[in-house]
Design an enzyme around this catalytic site. Sequence first.
Site, PDB file in Angstrom:
ATOM      1  CG  HIS A 167      -1.876   1.175   1.206  1.00 14.61           C
ATOM      2  ND1 HIS A 167      -3.144   1.081   0.676  1.00 14.61           N
ATOM      3  CD2 HIS A 167      -1.738   2.458   1.642  1.00 14.61           C
ATOM      4  CE1 HIS A 167      -3.752   2.246   0.786  1.00 14.61           C
ATOM      5  NE2 HIS A 167      -2.915   3.093   1.372  1.00 14.61           N
ATOM      6  CB  CYS A 168       2.063   3.343  -2.700  1.00 18.39           C
ATOM      7  SG  CYS A 168       3.193   4.716  -3.000  1.00 18.39           S
ATOM      8  N   PRO A 169       1.522   5.050   0.326  1.00 19.17           N
ATOM      9  CG  PRO A 169       2.928   5.843   2.004  1.00 19.17           C
ATOM     10  CD  PRO A 169       2.699   4.663   1.126  1.00 19.17           C
TER      11      PRO A 169
END
Length: 415
Positions: A167-169
């Site tokens: 999950h890429c912020p």
Amino acid sequence: MAKRVYQVWKGNNRFIFGGRLVFGPDARSLLITVSLILVPVVIFCVFVARNLLHSFPAYNAGYAILVVSIAFTIYVLVLLLITSTQDPGIVPRASHPPEEEFRFDSSASVEVGGRQTPSLQFPRTKEVLFNGIPVKIKYCDTCMLYRPPRCSHCSICNNCVERFDHHCPWVGQCIGQRNYRYFFLFVSSSTVLCIYVFSVSALYLKILMDKDHFSVWNAMKESPAAVIIMAYCFISLWFVGGLTGFHLYLIGTNQTTYENFRYKADNRLNVYNRGCLSNFLEVLCTRVQPSRNNFRAYVQEVLRSPAPRAREMEADDTTTDPRPKVEDDLEIGGDILKISQRHNFEEVEMEIRDRGSNGPYDVALEAESVFDSDQQVHVDRPEEHRSSWEILSEVLNMSSGAAKSQSNIKKEVRL
């Protein structure tokens, strides 16, 4: 009015334009990422690229520098938006657990009504074949399904994602099977953009030094914007450049970030590795699979049929006739009535034993034979089921009343 799927979605995603675009719960970070790209490029175009428009008059190369920087920035932003706004490969949730996987575990039994009842359990893992090699898949309690191979549940988005990478912020979205290609192109293109802006800014300082015979220090004072842009690109290059190199390694070995960090210490055999060239072709050249979710579709309520075990129990309940229990109670009441009117208890005991061996008999006829023909006892059969103790109290009351009436009649006869 019927609702659409995105309106009742159980994940943490956010939707805009009627469910056409899907974001992660941290979509606001996307604005920060866009500003980190746009602001430096705008400064570069205004203070560096514009001053180079007439520096190469032979081929109008100065205009090409400005056009390329703008076009490449737009390309990077488009890749960012595609990565952030599409379904990363979310596996639709099941409405109920898979009934075919039900099993009763006696070791985890619970006590109900004084008896040990086996509890309903699911196997936490099971094996499937991938390229002829068994691969373990896990059951997801949240989505109520067995995850496909390479699928994992994202705790931030609260969804199971196929070929989950991370999950890429920075993009505010999960990176999975359907958007990993665009994520890699975004990161690698950002690296190229940083190198391009850094190189052109350094070229501009060189031109200032040659044109006015400035030293490096004087050229930096002449164009401080170029120095700031170079420093910014140098720092950013360590981040996006390192990320690009890491994902080049992952693609070449057909791994995901999740698999690399989770299973690297286990030295597991990578069953998904098909060779470096085939791995790159799989990630970059294969057709992107369509989404398994139609977020704009209308929700259709599905009535779940009862489990086979529940249906069998309901069938047993409906076929059970409550009348034998009531008749047993009346039979016991008839026996107690006879006991209350007799004095030879040994004879009574023998008769009760005979009744138990000979089967049911007519309670009403036995009651009539106890008393004289002038006195009868009426036994009302209850409409609803009553226990033996309730019938016992009624029979004893009636028998005592009958005894009193017989004694009264004998006294009258004597008089």
